[in-house]
Scaffold this motif. Sequence first.
Motif, PDB file in Angstrom:
ATOM      1  N   THR A 186       0.079   1.616  12.734  1.00 46.27           N
ATOM      2  CA  THR A 186       0.833   2.167  13.860  1.00 46.27           C
ATOM      3  C   THR A 186       0.262   3.510  14.289  1.00 46.27           C
ATOM      4  OG1 THR A 186       2.854   1.062  13.130  1.00 46.27           O
ATOM      5  CG2 THR A 186       3.116   2.909  14.643  1.00 46.27           C
ATOM      6  N   GLU A 187      -0.032   4.343  13.329  1.00 47.07           N
ATOM      7  CA  GLU A 187      -0.518   5.685  13.620  1.00 47.07           C
ATOM      8  C   GLU A 187      -1.892   5.674  14.274  1.00 47.07           C
ATOM      9  OE1 GLU A 187       2.109   7.082   9.822  1.00 47.07           O
ATOM     10  OE2 GLU A 187      -0.071   6.902   9.606  1.00 47.07           O
ATOM     11  N   VAL A 188      -2.782   4.787  13.805  1.00 50.85           N
ATOM     12  CA  VAL A 188      -4.122   4.765  14.384  1.00 50.85           C
ATOM     13  C   VAL A 188      -4.077   4.231  15.819  1.00 50.85           C
ATOM     14  CG1 VAL A 188      -4.937   2.453  13.670  1.00 50.85           C
ATOM     15  CG2 VAL A 188      -6.539   4.375  13.780  1.00 50.85           C
ATOM     16  N   GLU A 189      -3.142   3.328  16.109  1.00 52.12           N
ATOM     17  CA  GLU A 189      -2.992   2.854  17.484  1.00 52.12           C
ATOM     18  C   GLU A 189      -2.492   3.976  18.388  1.00 52.12           C
ATOM     19  OE1 GLU A 189      -0.717  -0.738  17.758  1.00 52.12           O
ATOM     20  OE2 GLU A 189      -2.223  -1.942  16.704  1.00 52.12           O
ATOM     21  N   THR A 190      -1.570   4.800  17.889  1.00 53.22           N
ATOM     22  CA  THR A 190      -1.066   5.930  18.668  1.00 53.22           C
ATOM     23  C   THR A 190      -2.176   6.933  18.961  1.00 53.22           C
ATOM     24  OG1 THR A 190       1.153   5.717  17.740  1.00 53.22           O
ATOM     25  CG2 THR A 190       0.579   7.858  18.674  1.00 53.22           C
ATOM     26  N   ARG A 221      -2.955  -0.445   5.386  1.00 50.15           N
ATOM     27  CA  ARG A 221      -2.391  -1.643   5.981  1.00 50.15           C
ATOM     28  C   ARG A 221      -1.351  -2.294   5.072  1.00 50.15           C
ATOM     29  NH1 ARG A 221      -6.435  -5.675   6.923  1.00 50.15           N
ATOM     30  NH2 ARG A 221      -5.377  -6.225   8.866  1.00 50.15           N
ATOM     31  N   GLY A 222      -0.741  -1.494   4.196  1.00 48.36           N
ATOM     32  CA  GLY A 222       0.299  -2.033   3.327  1.00 48.36           C
ATOM     33  C   GLY A 222      -0.232  -3.117   2.409  1.00 48.36           C
ATOM     34  N   ALA A 223       0.437  -4.259   2.428  1.00 49.69           N
ATOM     35  CA  ALA A 223       0.061  -5.369   1.548  1.00 49.69           C
ATOM     36  C   ALA A 223      -1.302  -5.953   1.883  1.00 49.69           C
ATOM     37  CB  ALA A 223       1.124  -6.471   1.622  1.00 49.69           C
ATOM     38  N   LYS A 224      -1.841  -5.596   3.072  1.00 50.60           N
ATOM     39  CA  LYS A 224      -3.157  -6.110   3.478  1.00 50.60           C
ATOM     40  C   LYS A 224      -4.292  -5.188   3.043  1.00 50.60           C
ATOM     41  CE  LYS A 224      -1.519  -6.384   7.656  1.00 50.60           C
ATOM     42  NZ  LYS A 224      -1.416  -6.579   9.118  1.00 50.60           N
ATOM     43  N   GLY A 225      -3.966  -4.134   2.301  1.00 51.33           N
ATOM     44  CA  GLY A 225      -5.008  -3.252   1.792  1.00 51.33           C
ATOM     45  C   GLY A 225      -5.348  -2.125   2.744  1.00 51.33           C
ATOM     46  N   ALA A 226      -6.622  -1.756   2.819  1.00 46.69           N
ATOM     47  CA  ALA A 226      -7.053  -0.643   3.660  1.00 46.69           C
ATOM     48  C   ALA A 226      -8.417  -0.949   4.261  1.00 46.69           C
ATOM     49  CB  ALA A 226      -7.123   0.645   2.842  1.00 46.69           C
ATOM     50  N   ILE A 236     -12.913  -3.906   4.347  1.00 47.90           N
ATOM     51  CA  ILE A 236     -11.531  -3.961   3.870  1.00 47.90           C
ATOM     52  C   ILE A 236     -11.512  -3.898   2.345  1.00 47.90           C
ATOM     53  CG2 ILE A 236      -9.474  -5.420   3.681  1.00 47.90           C
ATOM     54  CD1 ILE A 236     -10.141  -6.450   6.505  1.00 47.90           C
ATOM     55  N   VAL A 237     -10.679  -3.028   1.813  1.00 46.78           N
ATOM     56  CA  VAL A 237     -10.439  -2.965   0.368  1.00 46.78           C
ATOM     57  C   VAL A 237      -9.063  -3.588   0.135  1.00 46.78           C
ATOM     58  CG1 VAL A 237     -10.220  -1.482  -1.652  1.00 46.78           C
ATOM     59  CG2 VAL A 237     -11.785  -0.845   0.198  1.00 46.78           C
ATOM     60  N   PRO A 238      -8.991  -4.759  -0.478  1.00 49.94           N
ATOM     61  CA  PRO A 238      -7.707  -5.477  -0.585  1.00 49.94           C
ATOM     62  C   PRO A 238      -6.704  -4.760  -1.494  1.00 49.94           C
ATOM     63  CG  PRO A 238      -9.426  -6.619  -1.814  1.00 49.94           C
ATOM     64  CD  PRO A 238     -10.104  -5.515  -1.067  1.00 49.94           C
ATOM     65  N   ALA A 239      -5.427  -4.972  -1.173  1.00 57.45           N
ATOM     66  CA  ALA A 239      -4.353  -4.437  -2.004  1.00 57.45           C
ATOM     67  C   ALA A 239      -4.049  -5.402  -3.139  1.00 57.45           C
ATOM     68  CB  ALA A 239      -3.097  -4.227  -1.165  1.00 57.45           C
ATOM     69  N   GLN A 240      -3.402  -4.883  -4.189  1.00 54.52           N
ATOM     70  CA  GLN A 240      -2.933  -5.743  -5.264  1.00 54.52           C
ATOM     71  C   GLN A 240      -1.685  -6.492  -4.796  1.00 54.52           C
ATOM     72  OE1 GLN A 240      -2.387  -3.433  -8.820  1.00 54.52           O
ATOM     73  NE2 GLN A 240      -4.580  -3.181  -9.134  1.00 54.52           N
ATOM     74  N   LYS A 241      -1.536  -7.732  -5.224  1.00 55.47           N
ATOM     75  CA  LYS A 241      -0.396  -8.541  -4.812  1.00 55.47           C
ATOM     76  C   LYS A 241       0.762  -8.326  -5.770  1.00 55.47           C
ATOM     77  CE  LYS A 241      -3.057 -11.953  -2.313  1.00 55.47           C
ATOM     78  NZ  LYS A 241      -3.399 -13.337  -2.064  1.00 55.47           N
ATOM     79  N   VAL A 242       1.842  -7.749  -5.237  1.00 54.18           N
ATOM     80  CA  VAL A 242       3.049  -7.501  -6.024  1.00 54.18           C
ATOM     81  C   VAL A 242       4.258  -7.796  -5.155  1.00 54.18           C
ATOM     82  CG1 VAL A 242       1.936  -5.718  -7.445  1.00 54.18           C
ATOM     83  CG2 VAL A 242       3.125  -5.052  -5.342  1.00 54.18           C
ATOM     84  N   LYS A 243       5.430  -7.877  -5.775  1.00 56.71           N
ATOM     85  CA  LYS A 243       6.669  -8.063  -5.029  1.00 56.71           C
ATOM     86  C   LYS A 243       7.252  -6.685  -4.722  1.00 56.71           C
ATOM     87  CE  LYS A 243      11.182 -10.292  -4.975  1.00 56.71           C
ATOM     88  NZ  LYS A 243      12.142 -11.175  -5.687  1.00 56.71           N
ATOM     89  N   ALA A 275      -6.196   4.185  -5.289  1.00 55.32           N
ATOM     90  CA  ALA A 275      -4.996   4.480  -4.498  1.00 55.32           C
ATOM     91  C   ALA A 275      -4.175   3.222  -4.247  1.00 55.32           C
ATOM     92  CB  ALA A 275      -5.396   5.130  -3.180  1.00 55.32           C
ATOM     93  N   ASN A 276      -4.849   2.105  -4.000  1.00 56.66           N
ATOM     94  CA  ASN A 276      -4.129   0.834  -3.826  1.00 56.66           C
ATOM     95  C   ASN A 276      -3.332   0.476  -5.080  1.00 56.66           C
ATOM     96  OD1 ASN A 276      -4.825   0.187  -1.190  1.00 56.66           O
ATOM     97  ND2 ASN A 276      -6.603  -1.048  -1.766  1.00 56.66           N
ATOM     98  N   LYS A 277      -3.925   0.704  -6.234  1.00 60.20           N
ATOM     99  CA  LYS A 277      -3.247   0.393  -7.494  1.00 60.20           C
ATOM    100  C   LYS A 277      -2.007   1.267  -7.670  1.00 60.20           C
ATOM    101  CE  LYS A 277      -4.064  -0.167 -12.478  1.00 60.20           C
ATOM    102  NZ  LYS A 277      -5.056  -0.068 -13.578  1.00 60.20           N
ATOM    103  N   ALA A 278      -2.136   2.550  -7.346  1.00 56.31           N
ATOM    104  CA  ALA A 278      -0.988   3.457  -7.457  1.00 56.31           C
ATOM    105  C   ALA A 278       0.129   3.041  -6.511  1.00 56.31           C
ATOM    106  CB  ALA A 278      -1.432   4.891  -7.156  1.00 56.31           C
ATOM    107  N   ALA A 279      -0.217   2.714  -5.265  1.00 54.57           N
ATOM    108  CA  ALA A 279       0.788   2.309  -4.281  1.00 54.57           C
ATOM    109  C   ALA A 279       1.466   1.002  -4.688  1.00 54.57           C
ATOM    110  CB  ALA A 279       0.143   2.173  -2.910  1.00 54.57           C
ATOM    111  N   ALA A 280       0.704   0.082  -5.289  1.00 58.49           N
ATOM    112  CA  ALA A 280       1.284  -1.190  -5.745  1.00 58.49           C
ATOM    113  C   ALA A 280       2.330  -0.960  -6.824  1.00 58.49           C
ATOM    114  CB  ALA A 280       0.176  -2.110  -6.263  1.00 58.49           C
ATOM    115  N   LEU A 281       2.097   0.012  -7.688  1.00 62.55           N
ATOM    116  CA  LEU A 281       3.096   0.352  -8.702  1.00 62.55           C
ATOM    117  C   LEU A 281       4.330   0.980  -8.056  1.00 62.55           C
ATOM    118  CD1 LEU A 281       0.759   1.826 -11.467  1.00 62.55           C
ATOM    119  CD2 LEU A 281       2.097  -0.273 -11.640  1.00 62.55           C
ATOM    120  N   ALA A 282       4.123   1.818  -7.039  1.00 59.96           N
ATOM    121  CA  ALA A 282       5.233   2.535  -6.408  1.00 59.96           C
ATOM    122  C   ALA A 282       6.197   1.591  -5.694  1.00 59.96           C
ATOM    123  CB  ALA A 282       4.700   3.576  -5.435  1.00 59.96           C
ATOM    124  N   VAL A 283       5.681   0.571  -5.008  1.00 61.26           N
ATOM    125  CA  VAL A 283       6.566  -0.289  -4.215  1.00 61.26           C
ATOM    126  C   VAL A 283       7.430  -1.196  -5.077  1.00 61.26           C
ATOM    127  CG1 VAL A 283       4.985  -0.274  -2.250  1.00 61.26           C
ATOM    128  CG2 VAL A 283       4.867  -2.157  -3.908  1.00 61.26           C
TER     129      VAL A 283
END
Length: 300
Positions: A186-190, A221-226, A236-243, A275-283
Amino acid sequence: MRKIIVIGSSNTDMVVRVPKLPLPGETVLGGDFLMNLGGKGANQAVTTARLACPTVFISKVGEDVFGRMALEQFDKEGIQTDFVFTDSQHPSGVALINVDRRGENCISVASGANASLLPADIDKAAAVFGSDDIILMQLEIPLQTIEYVVNKFHKTGATIMLNPAPATQINIETLRNITIITPNETEVETITGVCVQTEEGLREAASTLKETGIKNVVITRGAKGAYVLSDEFEGIVPAQKVKAVDTTAAGDCFNGALAVALLEQKTLKSAVEFANKAAALAVQKMGAQSSIPYRRELDI
């Protein structure tokens, strides 16, 4: 000693879990209520501290119970708070957050004292800045303060990292002096006006930012990585798949962890993976700062 200097907001988050996010004019009966310390700047400072990195936080809170609670927590986290200033004229920042059953959220913020963190406050902290440091900022404080920091310290050789959240237009003179920028979709589109729903769009938006002079672009990109664009890596660097249970501080956790990895001189791609790994733990946990992982959890 190299360190991370986080400049940004401190809020108290009031969170309600709801079955779905309310539409305009709609009341949704919720379930659990959680009051948690938050604010993008504070969340990122807590992340860098929990990931075992020397951290200085520059912020402003009110002379109220929320401000006192925040300062006490920062001290417990081992964050240097010499430059968390107290504002007697404005209350501490507050955020009202709804989180739905998928972990998605909507947030309203009353900035309070955050809006009075001004260039004069940065001057009071000038001696703490070093040429080997990483300066990490967001946009929940006045834009004039962001611009002042970038223009003042980019000449020193410090790494300047901007998480442009919440989304707003930024002066191109400021952009060209930033080392790394980390918008979400969203931010990059703005900022660029480019739709990023495809990989071609991501590449175009990232290239638009890079053409301003920014060396490194990371679009989260959230669950789609970065999506990463730099001289050393593109793709693209994929995110880890978590619930996901609550995504409230995921972006802040990502940014703090990215700064830590870069301070440790990881490559940008490896830093994004960290960073993706840290964010996956946080969510996977409720709350903002309460969800942020410790270094031992990432080292497993």
